[in-house]
Design a protein around this motif. Structure first.
Motif, PDB file in Angstrom:
ATOM      1  N   UNK A   1     -12.776  19.849  -1.088  1.00 45.46           N
ATOM      2  CA  UNK A   1     -13.065  18.856  -2.435  1.00 45.46           C
ATOM      3  C   UNK A   1     -12.242  18.693  -3.177  1.00 45.46           C
ATOM      4  N   UNK A   2     -11.065  17.523  -3.908  1.00 39.10           N
ATOM      5  CA  UNK A   2     -10.639  18.332  -5.335  1.00 39.10           C
ATOM      6  C   UNK A   2     -11.238  17.614  -6.475  1.00 39.10           C
ATOM      7  N   UNK A   3     -10.566  15.968  -6.350  1.00 41.24           N
ATOM      8  CA  UNK A   3     -11.945  15.054  -6.872  1.00 41.24           C
ATOM      9  C   UNK A   3     -11.643  13.296  -6.199  1.00 41.24           C
ATOM     10  N   UNK A   4     -12.769  12.962  -6.192  1.00 41.28           N
ATOM     11  CA  UNK A   4     -12.595  12.068  -6.325  1.00 41.28           C
ATOM     12  C   UNK A   4     -12.551  10.560  -7.201  1.00 41.28           C
ATOM     13  N   UNK A   5     -12.035   9.136  -6.938  1.00 44.29           N
ATOM     14  CA  UNK A   5     -10.852   8.275  -7.497  1.00 44.29           C
ATOM     15  C   UNK A   5     -12.567   6.857  -7.271  1.00 44.29           C
ATOM     16  N   UNK A   6     -12.931   6.188  -8.598  1.00 44.94           N
ATOM     17  CA  UNK A   6     -13.420   4.977  -7.638  1.00 44.94           C
ATOM     18  C   UNK A   6     -12.035   4.004  -8.612  1.00 44.94           C
ATOM     19  N   UNK A   7     -10.956   3.346  -7.496  1.00 45.81           N
ATOM     20  CA  UNK A   7      -9.884   2.611  -8.256  1.00 45.81           C
ATOM     21  C   UNK A   7     -10.649   0.812  -8.151  1.00 45.81           C
ATOM     22  N   UNK A   8     -10.429  -0.255  -9.470  1.00 46.82           N
ATOM     23  CA  UNK A   8     -10.269  -1.359  -9.219  1.00 46.82           C
ATOM     24  C   UNK A   8      -9.108  -1.784  -9.032  1.00 46.82           C
ATOM     25  N   UNK A   9      -8.971  -2.966  -8.379  1.00 51.11           N
ATOM     26  CA  UNK A   9      -7.925  -3.945  -7.908  1.00 51.11           C
ATOM     27  C   UNK A   9      -7.612  -5.374  -8.306  1.00 51.11           C
ATOM     28  N   UNK A  10      -6.706  -5.785  -8.324  1.00 48.00           N
ATOM     29  CA  UNK A  10      -6.362  -7.013  -8.774  1.00 48.00           C
ATOM     30  C   UNK A  10      -5.966  -7.795  -7.033  1.00 48.00           C
ATOM     31  N   UNK A  11      -6.483  -9.234  -7.133  1.00 45.65           N
ATOM     32  CA  UNK A  11      -5.758  -9.857  -6.223  1.00 45.65           C
ATOM     33  C   UNK A  11      -4.330  -9.560  -5.807  1.00 45.65           C
ATOM     34  N   UNK A  12      -4.283  -9.369  -4.308  1.00 41.31           N
ATOM     35  CA  UNK A  12      -3.279  -9.136  -3.706  1.00 41.31           C
ATOM     36  C   UNK A  12      -1.696 -10.088  -3.743  1.00 41.31           C
ATOM     37  N   UNK A  13      -0.858  -9.697  -3.991  1.00 46.12           N
ATOM     38  CA  UNK A  13      -0.124 -10.496  -4.085  1.00 46.12           C
ATOM     39  C   UNK A  13       0.658 -10.417  -2.318  1.00 46.12           C
ATOM     40  N   UNK A  14       1.486 -11.267  -1.968  1.00 46.19           N
ATOM     41  CA  UNK A  14       2.698 -11.434  -0.825  1.00 46.19           C
ATOM     42  C   UNK A  14       3.895 -11.495  -0.840  1.00 46.19           C
ATOM     43  N   UNK A  15       4.369 -10.842  -0.702  1.00 45.64           N
ATOM     44  CA  UNK A  15       6.250 -11.058  -0.354  1.00 45.64           C
ATOM     45  C   UNK A  15       6.064 -11.833   0.793  1.00 45.64           C
ATOM     46  N   UNK A  16       5.642 -11.426   2.011  1.00 42.73           N
ATOM     47  CA  UNK A  16       6.469 -12.023   2.660  1.00 42.73           C
ATOM     48  C   UNK A  16       6.785 -11.476   3.785  1.00 42.73           C
ATOM     49  N   UNK A  17       7.205 -11.720   4.621  1.00 40.43           N
ATOM     50  CA  UNK A  17       8.451 -11.285   5.503  1.00 40.43           C
ATOM     51  C   UNK A  17       9.536 -10.809   5.380  1.00 40.43           C
ATOM     52  N   UNK A  18       9.674  -9.446   5.300  1.00 41.01           N
ATOM     53  CA  UNK A  18      11.127  -9.496   4.504  1.00 41.01           C
ATOM     54  C   UNK A  18      11.913  -8.316   5.880  1.00 41.01           C
ATOM     55  N   UNK A  19      13.034  -7.224   4.729  1.00 47.05           N
ATOM     56  CA  UNK A  19      13.838  -6.887   5.452  1.00 47.05           C
ATOM     57  C   UNK A  19      13.036  -5.723   6.595  1.00 47.05           C
ATOM     58  N   UNK A  20      12.325  -5.310   6.013  1.00 46.00           N
ATOM     59  CA  UNK A  20      11.563  -3.719   6.472  1.00 46.00           C
ATOM     60  C   UNK A  20       9.709  -4.467   6.595  1.00 46.00           C
ATOM     61  N   UNK A  21       9.916  -5.331   7.162  1.00 51.93           N
ATOM     62  CA  UNK A  21       8.609  -6.051   7.331  1.00 51.93           C
ATOM     63  C   UNK A  21       7.641  -6.277   6.704  1.00 51.93           C
ATOM     64  N   UNK A  22       6.507  -6.991   6.497  1.00 54.79           N
ATOM     65  CA  UNK A  22       5.802  -7.839   5.331  1.00 54.79           C
ATOM     66  C   UNK A  22       5.600  -6.610   4.779  1.00 54.79           C
ATOM     67  N   UNK A  23       5.305  -7.071   2.598  1.00 55.08           N
ATOM     68  CA  UNK A  23       5.240  -6.686   1.910  1.00 55.08           C
ATOM     69  C   UNK A  23       3.643  -7.172   1.359  1.00 55.08           C
ATOM     70  N   UNK A  24       3.034  -6.264   1.213  1.00 49.91           N
ATOM     71  CA  UNK A  24       1.429  -6.799   0.146  1.00 49.91           C
ATOM     72  C   UNK A  24       1.500  -5.508  -0.908  1.00 49.91           C
ATOM     73  N   UNK A  25       0.889  -6.966  -1.954  1.00 47.62           N
ATOM     74  CA  UNK A  25       1.005  -5.602  -2.942  1.00 47.62           C
ATOM     75  C   UNK A  25      -0.933  -6.146  -3.722  1.00 47.62           C
ATOM     76  N   UNK A  26      -1.058  -4.698  -3.951  1.00 51.77           N
ATOM     77  CA  UNK A  26      -2.225  -4.937  -5.082  1.00 51.77           C
ATOM     78  C   UNK A  26      -2.975  -4.015  -5.667  1.00 51.77           C
TER      79      UNK A  26
END
Length: 408
Positions: free
Chosen positions: A282-307
């Motif tokens: 093992x190298x290191x461990x992270x505990x990452x806090x997140x905001x609410x997800x943002x959905x760009x929607x279905x676009x040219x590469x697929x559905x982009x969802x951003x957290x």
């Protein structure tokens, strides 16, 4: 869908509704990949950049390339070699990026002002993190905390959390990656990832922006257009100015100036690593806090969802027991949902002893491969030179937990 929301850097403790003014960001990248790249990161300059529709690009030229070493700028149809001093005709020349960082235009990025103005954007900067000289070159990370975009066909604002990743190579040339999320005046969300290059000594970077917008949006024309522009940092004002043009009818014409990366130095890559391997120490461990997800929607590469990533903590493992610190707010998991869901988390860490570590953790579930960048002569330089694998995201208070391992 349950697997998706639990695994993808995405147990949204803040509620996976749309994030108000929280955005996203990025880290390292390149490769002669598809034409979805973005712009060149120029060295910090003052705002004498390209005016919309102007014939030139300020006193230093619109990403006009310069020469170093044996190369000299071209005045006719010849090709100069990228690098250090000013080149005759550089303001008008087509800039040909190194093959490792083509920005989707391997034949060259023409002078953007030969095209039609699309918009001007002013990005507001937060903190600048000087990472130091990494395995790729000298890295700076500029936090984007907001901004505005204005054009005849589009008005938008930049959300908090964007990242401007500027890499200055040992020969003085610059490679840039910039990742931002925008909200248009009609509410449409836009994922903007730009790639760019600048020759040594040039404060104006030539950028190639790539947009992802819902195909159902009135702004879907951004998905298919051909664009280029300039990026200028005004350190005193704390801003970045982007001027973007439609270059669909502009040819990559002579004269051309070829940029070349230094020999013997690894290249940063635009695409995710596809390496495989088993877990070691093992190298290191992270505990990452997140905001609410943002959905760009279905676009040219697929559905982009951003957290968006809002913070977190870092604890050392067997290989780096002395590492502890925090996850810097900014960046996100820019996950792409298609036939196979691919995670692409871009963010940075700050150690308690003052080092900055840039992270890109990318791939499908069960095959996440991280790439790290930190100071090559710093205490965590092993992150630059060894190869690693990542656990899938697991549940943690306010977000997710991940552990990184040496790859065997």
């Amino acid at each position: 869908m349950k697997l998706l929301m639990i695994g993808i850097l995405g147990i949204c403790a803040a509620g996976c509704g749309e994030a108000g003014e929280d955005g996203s960001t990025g880290t390292t990248s390149s490769s002669s990949g598809d034409a979805t790249s973005g712009g060149p990161g120029g060295t910090t300059g003052t705002t004498s950049g390209a005016g919309m529709g102007g014939a030139g690009s300020g006193s230093t030229g619109a990403g006009g390339a310069m020469d170093t070493g044996s190369g000299s700028g071209s005045t006719g149809g010849s090709v100069g070699t990228g690098g250090g001093g000013g080149s005759a005709g550089g303001d008008e020349a087509t800039i040909v990026p190194d093959p490792s960082w083509t920005c989707g235009m391997p034949d060259g990025i023409p002078l953007p002002t030969l095209g039609k103005p699309v918009f001007r954007a002013t990005l507001e900067l937060g903190e600048t993190h000087d990472v130091g000289t990494t395995q790729f070159g000298h890295r700076r990370l500029l936090d984007v905390k907001g901004g505005t975009l204005t054009g005849d066909k589009i008005q938008a604002t930049f959300l908090t959390g964007g990242m401007d990743l500027e890499l200055t190579l040992s020969n003085g040339s610059v490679e840039l990656e910039e990742i931002n999320i925008l909200r248009a005046s009609d509410g449409t969300l836009i994922y903007l990832r730009s790639c760019g290059v600048a020759a040594a000594g040039d404060g104006v970077v030539r950028v190639v922006p790539d947009f992802e917008v819902a195909q159902s949006s009135s702004l879907a024309w951004l998905n298919t257009g051909k664009f280029a522009g300039t990026r200028v940092v005004d350190a005193a004002a704390g801003t970045i100015q982007l001027d973007i043009y439609d270059i669909a009818d502009v040819a990559a014409a002579e004269p051309k100036i070829q940029l070349k990366d230094p020999e013997g130095v690894p290249n940063q890559t635009w695409e995710c690593s596809t390496a495989t391997g088993a877990r070691g120490s093992s190298v290191f461990t992270e505990s990452v806090t997140l905001g609410g997800s943002i959905s760009v929607g279905a676009s040219k590469r697929g559905t982009r969802n951003i957290i968006p990533i809002t913070g977190g903590t870092v604890t050392g493992g067997m290989l780096l027991s002395g590492l502890s610190g925090s996850v810097l707010p900014g960046g996100a998991d820019y996950q792409l949902i298609g036939a196979t869901t691919v995670l692409d988390a871009r963010y940075a860490l700050s150690s308690n002893d003052g080092e900055v570590i840039v992270v890109r953790n990318c791939g499908p579930f069960g095959a996440l491969i991280p790439v790290f960048e930190t100071r090559a002569d710093g205490p965590y330089a092993i992150l630059n030179t060894k190869q690693y694998v990542s656990s899938d995201p697991g549940g943690a208070a306010g977000g997710v937990s991940l552990t990184f391992y040496e790859r065997r």
